[in-house]
Design an enzyme around this catalytic site. Sequence first.
Site: not given
Lengths: 340, 325
Positions: B58, B127
């Site tokens: 990322e 999540h």
Amino acid sequence: MTSVRTRRERSRRPIDEYLLSEHQLEEMYYYILLARRLNERMLALNRQGRAAFVIAGAGQEAAQVGAAMALQKGVDFVAPYYRDLGVNLVLGMTAREAMLNLLGKRDDPNSHGRQMPAHWGSVARRVVTQSSVVTTQFPHAVGIALAAKLCKDPIVVMASCGEGSTSRGDFHESLNFAAIHHLPVIFFVENNGYAISERTEKEMPLEHVADRARGYGMQSAVVDGMDGIAVYQTVRPAVDQARRGGGPFLIEAKCYRLWPHSSDDDDSRYRPKKELEEWSRKDPVKLFRERVESDGIFPREDLDEIERRVEEEVREAAQWALMQPDPEPEDALTFVYREA
Amino acid sequence: MPGATVIEAVRVTLEEVMGQDDRVFIIGEDVEAGGVFRATEGLAAKYPGRVIDSPLAESSIIGISVGAAHYGMKPVAEIQFADFIHAGFDQLCSEASRWCYRTRGEAHLPMVVRTPWGGGVHGGQHHSQSIEAYYTHLPGLKVIAPSFPADYRSLLKAAIADPNPVLFLEHKRTYRMVRQDLATEPGESRIGRARVTRRGDDLTIYAYGLMLHESLAAAETLSRDGIECTVVDLLTLLPLDLETILEAARAPGKVLVVHEDTLTGGFGGEIAALVAEHAFEYLDAPVRRLAAPDVPAMPYHHNLESFFMPDREKIARAARELAAY
Ligand SMILES: Cc1ncc(C[n+]2csc(CCOP(=O)(O)OP(=O)(O)O)c2C)c(N)n1
Ligand SMILES: [Mg+2]
């Protein structure tokens, strides 16, 4: 500034395998010397209480100048690190600008007093603005190379850092991506033996940073960073190859940090005196002069003339920069966003 | 069902913008195959070479976007789940948000980072996260969190056209929950503008993302009981639309800030502070915040998750108390 004028007009005939003319050698000496003398003057200003902080490249000038001279000025990008004064000088930074930067003056082209000294950046010279957070510039270099590839522009990007900084994730993520996409990036590591007080053994279980390249299927080389000519001759073919689409290259220049980490550091706490003495014999400024003098490439008077000119340039730049305006306080509020 | 969902709005906008400007490209994990939420479906085939699968890293997805934007491209990075963006925090905080400032405007970054955020999908701790509190603390960055499909479209377009780095937050629970006719709904196209979605005299609710929809549902219920709410869809969290926020607070004089992030240090504190600071004389009650409890993250099991998340019932309850004050 590309060259120092000397009494004789120099030939541009290449004298070495990878195209180093006498003219280029003279240029190399000029920049190596200029970087050192600027750093010395900066430290003096710091000791006089006129500059808050100095972080210098003493011991790494030949590596920096040799590498930068392998690039196409104004075409190739660099994402340098704080010690890379030599790189910036080759790419066009003047002695005056270096002093403006040291003093955080209003007209410092790098950040106009917004960053600490030695945080480089110039859109015109294609020097990518750099922060204090080491190796964050590596993904930037890769992104520039990716963009250039998408635009089909034949440029090369050089990212540099110290050996200690190669432990960070951004270093590894960048090598990985550049290798996968075959991007024209030269990863240039100036291994000066220390990350502040930590010796290389504490930074990595390898002797050579260059060996990290194997994990990314990338070519690499180790070069004597005290020898500017050798550095040029290692970086230049890698640059040419990258420009032709040959992919990225990791080059490790073995240097030595001749000074403490910064003006705030006391290296006597961790550095053996003897080690410093030994490395001082390989001081790249001294070494370069000895080499061109003993090879008979330049008469002594020419080299002395370059020295005199550099001394004068540095003295004048410091004096001039001290009188330049400081940023206005309210300027701190401007340029948070770019207006659409 | 007529109209476009949020995810369709995002997809058609990317498709449209890529057709108009070949500097726009997409980079992220699994984006060539369309992405795990299908926001980029079909784009790799339509725009070969401009939808780039990245390795699972990322920081480099964002850092490479910084470099590409510096070169003059308009990268639209996708972080697969907002929960994983923190590895790239350094690149947003130390680099992207300061690029223009530290060069005194000489350089700038026309880049967007899109990422699905928020809970209510049984996504557990990693999540479901709300990340806006961390990233709205970065002047130099813009942070957008729409609620309706038309605003997703207009604001995503504006984000890609903007010369500054923009974090574009997409509430994943709403991806297929709401529909709007994009042909007739223009959406808000100005970054930095909030919208008063509903007017009422009794109290004002501020929300964004899924909580905006829950707030509107609560306002509907309350209206049947004679409590009328003004509901403000914040749309852009950084920079904030101070004018609309204050204007909406004044007439009702009672304020409820709702978010699904945990309470302490949550974004609601900023709205509460602004109202208290600039509209104090108009207030008839203390500013009230409704947020998730201060536990480390959203838990997985339905019982735990729904206990954690604010919803229309909790909002209605808080609003009733406030109205009765
Ligand atoms: C991410 C980050 N961590 C820590 C520091 C503080 N710091 C500045 S320089 C430095 C050592 C870097 O060593 P190296 O990469 O070998 O470069 P050198 O200074 O030796 O040229 C450290 C730890 C920093 N600037 N950035
Ligand atoms: Mg080092």
